[in-house]
Write a protein that holds these residues in place. Structure first.
Motif, PDB file in Angstrom:
ATOM      1  N   ASP A  68       0.804  -1.231   0.000  1.00 44.73           N
ATOM      2  CA  ASP A  68       0.000   0.000   0.000  1.00 44.73           C
ATOM      3  C   ASP A  68       0.833   1.275   0.000  1.00 44.73           C
ATOM      4  O   ASP A  68       0.299   2.362  -0.219  1.00 44.73           O
ATOM      5  CB  ASP A  68      -0.933   0.031   1.212  1.00 44.73           C
ATOM      6  CG  ASP A  68      -2.018  -1.032   1.154  1.00 44.73           C
ATOM      7  OD1 ASP A  68      -2.188  -1.677   0.102  1.00 44.73           O
ATOM      8  OD2 ASP A  68      -2.696  -1.219   2.192  1.00 44.73           O
ATOM      9  N   SER A  69       2.137   1.167   0.266  1.00 48.85           N
ATOM     10  CA  SER A  69       2.966   2.374   0.426  1.00 48.85           C
ATOM     11  C   SER A  69       3.407   2.988  -0.898  1.00 48.85           C
ATOM     12  O   SER A  69       4.034   4.035  -0.905  1.00 48.85           O
ATOM     13  CB  SER A  69       4.187   2.073   1.294  1.00 48.85           C
ATOM     14  OG  SER A  69       5.089   1.232   0.603  1.00 48.85           O
ATOM     15  N   THR A  80      -0.411   3.202  -4.125  1.00 51.87           N
ATOM     16  CA  THR A  80      -0.914   1.855  -4.426  1.00 51.87           C
ATOM     17  C   THR A  80      -1.795   1.316  -3.302  1.00 51.87           C
ATOM     18  O   THR A  80      -1.716   0.142  -2.948  1.00 51.87           O
ATOM     19  CB  THR A  80       0.250   0.872  -4.683  1.00 51.87           C
ATOM     20  OG1 THR A  80       1.138   0.914  -3.566  1.00 51.87           O
ATOM     21  CG2 THR A  80       0.986   1.198  -5.958  1.00 51.87           C
ATOM     22  N   ARG A  81      -2.632   2.186  -2.762  1.00 52.67           N
ATOM     23  CA  ARG A  81      -3.618   1.684  -1.805  1.00 52.67           C
ATOM     24  C   ARG A  81      -4.629   0.835  -2.577  1.00 52.67           C
ATOM     25  O   ARG A  81      -4.629   0.846  -3.811  1.00 52.67           O
ATOM     26  CB  ARG A  81      -4.308   2.861  -1.112  1.00 52.67           C
ATOM     27  CG  ARG A  81      -3.317   3.735  -0.326  1.00 52.67           C
ATOM     28  CD  ARG A  81      -3.915   5.061  -0.008  1.00 52.67           C
ATOM     29  NE  ARG A  81      -4.256   5.732  -1.268  1.00 52.67           N
ATOM     30  CZ  ARG A  81      -4.610   6.999  -1.379  1.00 52.67           C
ATOM     31  NH1 ARG A  81      -4.695   7.752  -0.310  1.00 52.67           N
ATOM     32  NH2 ARG A  81      -4.904   7.527  -2.541  1.00 52.67           N
ATOM     33  N   PRO A  82      -5.493   0.099  -1.905  1.00 57.70           N
ATOM     34  CA  PRO A  82      -6.423  -0.778  -2.642  1.00 57.70           C
ATOM     35  C   PRO A  82      -7.209  -0.072  -3.744  1.00 57.70           C
ATOM     36  O   PRO A  82      -7.311  -0.592  -4.862  1.00 57.70           O
ATOM     37  CB  PRO A  82      -7.335  -1.324  -1.539  1.00 57.70           C
ATOM     38  CG  PRO A  82      -6.436  -1.370  -0.333  1.00 57.70           C
ATOM     39  CD  PRO A  82      -5.590  -0.116  -0.455  1.00 57.70           C
ATOM     40  N   ASP A  83      -7.771   1.100  -3.477  1.00 54.06           N
ATOM     41  CA  ASP A  83      -8.527   1.816  -4.522  1.00 54.06           C
ATOM     42  C   ASP A  83      -7.612   2.234  -5.664  1.00 54.06           C
ATOM     43  O   ASP A  83      -8.019   2.214  -6.833  1.00 54.06           O
ATOM     44  CB  ASP A  83      -9.233   3.046  -3.942  1.00 54.06           C
ATOM     45  CG  ASP A  83     -10.480   2.689  -3.149  1.00 54.06           C
ATOM     46  OD1 ASP A  83     -10.930   1.519  -3.212  1.00 54.06           O
ATOM     47  OD2 ASP A  83     -11.005   3.576  -2.445  1.00 54.06           O
ATOM     48  N   ASP A  84      -6.375   2.621  -5.335  1.00 53.99           N
ATOM     49  CA  ASP A  84      -5.421   3.007  -6.384  1.00 53.99           C
ATOM     50  C   ASP A  84      -5.122   1.819  -7.284  1.00 53.99           C
ATOM     51  O   ASP A  84      -5.100   1.953  -8.515  1.00 53.99           O
ATOM     52  CB  ASP A  84      -4.109   3.519  -5.766  1.00 53.99           C
ATOM     53  CG  ASP A  84      -4.316   4.703  -4.839  1.00 53.99           C
ATOM     54  OD1 ASP A  84      -5.080   5.618  -5.204  1.00 53.99           O
ATOM     55  OD2 ASP A  84      -3.716   4.705  -3.750  1.00 53.99           O
ATOM     56  N   ALA A 121       0.281  11.477  -9.681  1.00 56.60           N
ATOM     57  CA  ALA A 121       1.323  10.888  -8.849  1.00 56.60           C
ATOM     58  C   ALA A 121       1.072  11.204  -7.376  1.00 56.60           C
ATOM     59  O   ALA A 121       0.183  11.990  -7.027  1.00 56.60           O
ATOM     60  CB  ALA A 121       2.689  11.424  -9.274  1.00 56.60           C
ATOM     61  N   THR A 122       1.877  10.591  -6.513  1.00 55.27           N
ATOM     62  CA  THR A 122       1.762  10.800  -5.069  1.00 55.27           C
ATOM     63  C   THR A 122       1.864  12.271  -4.695  1.00 55.27           C
ATOM     64  O   THR A 122       1.160  12.740  -3.798  1.00 55.27           O
ATOM     65  CB  THR A 122       2.860   9.993  -4.328  1.00 55.27           C
ATOM     66  OG1 THR A 122       2.683   8.608  -4.653  1.00 55.27           O
ATOM     67  CG2 THR A 122       2.778  10.161  -2.834  1.00 55.27           C
ATOM     68  N   ASP A 123       2.713  13.022  -5.391  1.00 56.76           N
ATOM     69  CA  ASP A 123       2.886  14.451  -5.085  1.00 56.76           C
ATOM     70  C   ASP A 123       1.824  15.333  -5.746  1.00 56.76           C
ATOM     71  O   ASP A 123       1.920  16.547  -5.733  1.00 56.76           O
ATOM     72  CB  ASP A 123       4.286  14.919  -5.472  1.00 56.76           C
ATOM     73  CG  ASP A 123       4.527  14.902  -6.976  1.00 56.76           C
ATOM     74  OD1 ASP A 123       3.605  14.535  -7.767  1.00 56.76           O
ATOM     75  OD2 ASP A 123       5.653  15.247  -7.397  1.00 56.76           O
ATOM     76  N   ASN A 124       0.802  14.716  -6.330  1.00 55.57           N
ATOM     77  CA  ASN A 124      -0.322  15.387  -6.981  1.00 55.57           C
ATOM     78  C   ASN A 124       0.029  15.978  -8.346  1.00 55.57           C
ATOM     79  O   ASN A 124      -0.769  16.699  -8.926  1.00 55.57           O
ATOM     80  CB  ASN A 124      -0.953  16.440  -6.069  1.00 55.57           C
ATOM     81  CG  ASN A 124      -2.436  16.587  -6.311  1.00 55.57           C
ATOM     82  OD1 ASN A 124      -3.113  15.612  -6.616  1.00 55.57           O
ATOM     83  ND2 ASN A 124      -2.956  17.792  -6.187  1.00 55.57           N
ATOM     84  N   ALA A 140       3.759  -2.834 -14.044  1.00 54.24           N
ATOM     85  CA  ALA A 140       4.698  -2.498 -12.966  1.00 54.24           C
ATOM     86  C   ALA A 140       4.005  -2.533 -11.604  1.00 54.24           C
ATOM     87  O   ALA A 140       4.583  -2.994 -10.618  1.00 54.24           O
ATOM     88  CB  ALA A 140       5.322  -1.122 -13.218  1.00 54.24           C
ATOM     89  N   ALA A 141       2.761  -2.060 -11.547  1.00 57.21           N
ATOM     90  CA  ALA A 141       2.005  -2.108 -10.287  1.00 57.21           C
ATOM     91  C   ALA A 141       1.764  -3.557  -9.874  1.00 57.21           C
ATOM     92  O   ALA A 141       1.881  -3.905  -8.690  1.00 57.21           O
ATOM     93  CB  ALA A 141       0.682  -1.359 -10.438  1.00 57.21           C
ATOM     94  N   MET A 142       1.454  -4.404 -10.850  1.00 56.30           N
ATOM     95  CA  MET A 142       1.247  -5.813 -10.554  1.00 56.30           C
ATOM     96  C   MET A 142       2.545  -6.443 -10.046  1.00 56.30           C
ATOM     97  O   MET A 142       2.541  -7.213  -9.072  1.00 56.30           O
ATOM     98  CB  MET A 142       0.756  -6.553 -11.804  1.00 56.30           C
ATOM     99  CG  MET A 142       0.503  -8.034 -11.573  1.00 56.30           C
ATOM    100  SD  MET A 142      -0.091  -8.904 -13.044  1.00 56.30           S
ATOM    101  CE  MET A 142       1.382  -8.905 -14.048  1.00 56.30           C
ATOM    102  N   ALA A 143       3.660  -6.110 -10.674  1.00 54.07           N
ATOM    103  CA  ALA A 143       4.956  -6.658 -10.252  1.00 54.07           C
ATOM    104  C   ALA A 143       5.318  -6.188  -8.841  1.00 54.07           C
ATOM    105  O   ALA A 143       5.881  -6.951  -8.050  1.00 54.07           O
ATOM    106  CB  ALA A 143       6.043  -6.250 -11.248  1.00 54.07           C
ATOM    107  N   HIS A 144       4.987  -4.932  -8.522  1.00 53.71           N
ATOM    108  CA  HIS A 144       5.229  -4.392  -7.173  1.00 53.71           C
ATOM    109  C   HIS A 144       4.499  -5.235  -6.136  1.00 53.71           C
ATOM    110  O   HIS A 144       5.081  -5.674  -5.140  1.00 53.71           O
ATOM    111  CB  HIS A 144       4.757  -2.929  -7.129  1.00 53.71           C
ATOM    112  CG  HIS A 144       4.605  -2.357  -5.769  1.00 53.71           C
ATOM    113  ND1 HIS A 144       5.679  -1.956  -5.003  1.00 53.71           N
ATOM    114  CD2 HIS A 144       3.503  -2.108  -5.013  1.00 53.71           C
ATOM    115  CE1 HIS A 144       5.248  -1.498  -3.838  1.00 53.71           C
ATOM    116  NE2 HIS A 144       3.925  -1.578  -3.828  1.00 53.71           N
ATOM    117  N   LYS A 145       3.235  -5.493  -6.375  1.00 47.78           N
ATOM    118  CA  LYS A 145       2.441  -6.276  -5.423  1.00 47.78           C
ATOM    119  C   LYS A 145       2.941  -7.717  -5.359  1.00 47.78           C
ATOM    120  O   LYS A 145       3.134  -8.281  -4.270  1.00 47.78           O
ATOM    121  CB  LYS A 145       0.958  -6.242  -5.801  1.00 47.78           C
ATOM    122  CG  LYS A 145       0.091  -7.002  -4.814  1.00 47.78           C
ATOM    123  CD  LYS A 145      -1.391  -6.837  -5.123  1.00 47.78           C
ATOM    124  CE  LYS A 145      -2.226  -7.613  -4.097  1.00 47.78           C
ATOM    125  NZ  LYS A 145      -3.660  -7.454  -4.352  1.00 47.78           N
TER     126      LYS A 145
END
Length: 173
Positions: A68-69, A80-84, A121-124, A140-145
């Motif tokens: 999630d971080s 990458t929180r669940p909704d993200d 992005a995280t910084d808006n 990439a998000a899938m690989a992160h998880k």
């Protein structure tokens, strides 16, 4: 700090606790004198309790926190929180459909809207993504998880699970 010490004969000694050698006040003087008067008395050194075993649930919680971080993609931090993750997966699937339908690299309106497709992005800050970039971002998000899931699995397979599992970055991607 005040303390009361129960002696083996049932009597008690009360007073401020001081632990500086050479001081002429406090309980230490009494303790030192009592020990000097009772040379056969032994003091068992304090042994801290063994740390509790780390549970698989604790590893799972750390895994989820790390998933999630967020992660970096193209040098930019994304959430990458669940909704993200749900939003990333949906946009990535739409991007794949657009690629199959012929969306060209560089086409920022592949999503069918009236404005360029961007991701926040995280910084808006906003970052334009064509369909190919959005699909790669989703991968990439899938690989992160997935990397965190397998790292947690490896930790849970250890006996015992290392006490520093959460603080030692060597265990995590």
């Amino acid at each position: 700090m005040d303390c009361t010490i129960a002696l083996p004969d049932g009597s008690e000694i009360s007073g401020p606790y001081m632990s500086r050698p050479g001081r002429d006040i406090g309980v230490n003087l009494v303790i030192r004198q009592w020990l000097a008067d009772n040379p056969g008395y032994s003091i068992t050194p304090y042994t801290p309790p063994a740390p509790a075993a780390v549970s698989a649930a604790a590893v799972d919680a750390e895994r989820d926190r790390r998933i999630d971080s967020g992660f970096d993609y193209g040098g930019v931090a994304y959430q990458t929180r669940p909704d993200d993750r749900e939003n990333i997966a949906g946009a990535s699937t739409a991007a794949l459909a657009a690629i199959v339908a012929g969306a060209a690299a560089g086409n920022l309106r592949w999503h069918g809207g009236d404005s360029d497709f961007v991701w926040i992005a995280t910084d808006n800050s906003t970052h334009p993504m064509d369909a190919q970039t959005m699909f790669a971002f989703g991968q990439a998000a899938m690989a992160h998880k997935q990397a965190h899931i397998f790292a947690a699995r490896a930790l849970k397979d250890m006996t015992p699970i290392p006490a520093d599992y959460a603080s030692n970055g060597l265990y995590w991607p």
